[in-house]
Design an enzyme around this catalytic site. Structure first.
Site: not given
Ligand code: 5GP
Ligand code: ZN
Length: 118
Positions: A2, A5, A44, A95, A97
């Site tokens: 992913c 990862c 992961h 993750h 935020h």
């Molecule tokens: P989710 O919607 O899954 O809670 O949040 C995923 C978050 O990952 C989003 O806020 C998006 O901007 C961030 N994100 C996705 N791909 C990448 C990446 O390659 N690098 C970074 N720094 N953030 C990412």
């Molecule tokens: Zn992962």
């Protein structure tokens, strides 16, 4: 593997704020607040549904350190973890935020009837 990862393995670059043996914190690619950091476990784990209490305890301390590192612990901040389809989880690697740096709005979370479920 992913995307997060790959980030842990440094196959994809990221702007790292704090790292220890178990966790990594880096700037979100598309920030939604002046401070928008993602904190992840290095192993992961699909989502919050699968995290153990033991790892979550360590993760809580890591998030506290991140907030101190970027000096938002006193002004305040918000932690959010999206889970699954309805939670709006796009990346299937746990993750948190970490949002702050300004007064945050409290959202309009759903167009559905808030009284409708129970
Ligand atoms: P989710 O919607 O899954 O809670 O949040 C995923 C978050 O990952 C989003 O806020 C998006 O901007 C961030 N994100 C996705 N791909 C990448 C990446 O390659 N690098 C970074 N720094 N953030 C990412
Ligand atoms: Zn992962």
């Amino acid at each position: 593997m992913c995307i997060f990862c790959k980030l842990v393995n440094k196959e994809i670059p990221s702007n790292v704020i704090l790292e220890d043996d178990n966790f990594l914190a880096f700037h979100d690619l598309n920030p939604k607040a002046p401070v928008h950091i993602l904190a992840i476990p290095k192993t992961h784990i699909d989502s919050f549904n699968e995290v153990s209490g033991e790892l979550m305890a360590k993760m809580s301390e890591f998030i506290q350190k991140v907030a101190q590192e970027v000096k938002i612990e006193k002004s305040g901040y918000r932690i959010i973890t999206n889970i699954g389809e309805n939670g709006g989880q796009e990346v299937k690697h746990l993750h948190f935020h970490i949002l702050g740096g300004a007064k945050l709005k409290w959202g309009h979370f759903s167009d559905a009837d808030p009284q409708g479920h129970f």
